[in-house]
Design a protein around this motif. Structure first.
Motif, short mmCIF file in Angstrom:
data_model
loop_
_atom_site.label_atom_id
_atom_site.label_comp_id
_atom_site.label_asym_id
_atom_site.label_seq_id
_atom_site.Cartn_x
_atom_site.Cartn_y
_atom_site.Cartn_z
N ARG A 52 56.42 38.60 21.33
CA ARG A 52 57.07 38.45 22.64
C ARG A 52 56.69 39.61 23.56
N ALA A 53 56.70 40.84 23.03
CA ALA A 53 56.38 42.01 23.85
C ALA A 53 54.91 42.00 24.29
N VAL A 54 54.02 41.63 23.39
CA VAL A 54 52.59 41.59 23.72
C VAL A 54 52.32 40.53 24.78
N VAL A 55 52.90 39.36 24.61
CA VAL A 55 52.70 38.27 25.58
C VAL A 55 53.26 38.66 26.94
N ARG A 56 54.46 39.23 26.96
CA ARG A 56 55.08 39.62 28.24
C ARG A 56 54.27 40.70 28.95
N ALA A 57 53.77 41.69 28.20
CA ALA A 57 52.97 42.76 28.80
C ALA A 57 51.66 42.21 29.37
N GLU A 58 51.00 41.34 28.62
CA GLU A 58 49.74 40.76 29.08
C GLU A 58 49.96 39.92 30.34
N LEU A 59 50.98 39.08 30.32
CA LEU A 59 51.27 38.25 31.50
C LEU A 59 51.65 39.09 32.70
N GLY A 60 52.44 40.13 32.47
CA GLY A 60 52.84 41.01 33.57
C GLY A 60 51.64 41.63 34.24
N GLY A 61 50.72 42.14 33.44
CA GLY A 61 49.51 42.75 34.00
C GLY A 61 48.66 41.76 34.77
N LEU A 62 48.48 40.57 34.20
CA LEU A 62 47.67 39.55 34.87
C LEU A 62 48.29 39.10 36.19
N LEU A 63 49.58 38.85 36.19
CA LEU A 63 50.23 38.41 37.43
C LEU A 63 50.28 39.51 38.47
N ASP A 64 50.48 40.75 38.04
CA ASP A 64 50.45 41.86 39.00
C ASP A 64 49.08 41.98 39.66
N ARG A 65 48.02 41.82 38.86
CA ARG A 65 46.66 41.87 39.43
C ARG A 65 46.43 40.70 40.39
N ALA A 66 46.95 39.52 40.04
CA ALA A 66 46.80 38.36 40.93
C ALA A 66 47.50 38.61 42.27
N VAL A 67 48.69 39.17 42.21
CA VAL A 67 49.43 39.47 43.44
C VAL A 67 48.68 40.50 44.27
N GLN A 68 48.15 41.54 43.64
CA GLN A 68 47.39 42.56 44.37
C GLN A 68 46.15 41.95 45.02
N ARG A 69 45.47 41.08 44.29
CA ARG A 69 44.27 40.45 44.83
C ARG A 69 44.60 39.56 46.01
N LEU A 70 45.68 38.79 45.89
CA LEU A 70 46.10 37.93 47.00
C LEU A 70 46.51 38.74 48.21
N ASN A 71 47.22 39.85 47.97
CA ASN A 71 47.62 40.70 49.08
C ASN A 71 46.41 41.34 49.76
N ALA A 72 45.41 41.73 48.98
CA ALA A 72 44.20 42.32 49.55
C ALA A 72 43.45 41.30 50.40
N GLN A 73 43.40 40.07 49.93
CA GLN A 73 42.73 39.01 50.70
C GLN A 73 43.46 38.72 52.00
N ALA A 74 44.79 38.82 51.95
CA ALA A 74 45.60 38.54 53.14
C ALA A 74 45.72 39.76 54.05
N GLY A 75 45.24 40.91 53.58
CA GLY A 75 45.33 42.12 54.38
C GLY A 75 46.69 42.78 54.35
N VAL A 76 47.49 42.49 53.34
CA VAL A 76 48.83 43.06 53.20
C VAL A 76 48.70 44.35 52.40
N VAL A 77 49.34 45.42 52.90
CA VAL A 77 49.35 46.69 52.18
C VAL A 77 50.65 46.77 51.42
N ALA A 78 50.53 46.97 50.09
CA ALA A 78 51.75 47.05 49.25
C ALA A 78 51.91 48.41 48.65
#
Length: 97
Positions: A71-97
């Motif tokens: 459970r911990a490994v899956v949650r950590a992996e998913l958290g990292g992947l989704l955080d990177r996806a959000v950062q990438r989407l924000n960069a494409q949209a020009g949003v500074v987070a």
């Protein structure tokens, strides 16, 4: 007739049997996927999201199908992947987070 735009982030999860042989493991991974998406729903743009397990779960590393370690490994992996996806989407949209 066009399909209406989703008002929030809709999620679909796919956990193939060839990557997680036991039903208990597949259910655990799906639950963790849904939790990870709901935790980040405010940061995600509206749309249809599909999460898919792309590599096998090692039965030797996780002998218990629903262990806390898995459970911990899956949650950590998913958290990292989704955080990177959000950062990438924000960069494409020009949003500074």
């Amino acid at each position: 007739m066009p399909t209406p735009e989703p008002k929030g982030a809709w999620v679909g999860v796919v956990v193939p049997k060839r990557f997680a042989r036991r039903a208990v493991t597949r259910s655990l991974v799906k639950r963790q996927m849904r939790v990870a998406m709901s935790d980040r729903q405010a940061a995600l743009p509206p749309g249809l999201w599909v999460l898919r397990l792309r590599s096998p779960i090692d039965r030797k590393a996780f002998p218990s199908a629903a262990s806390d370690a898995l459970r911990a490994v899956v949650r950590a992996e998913l958290g990292g992947l989704l955080d990177r996806a959000v950062q990438r989407l924000n960069a494409q949209a020009g949003v500074v987070a």
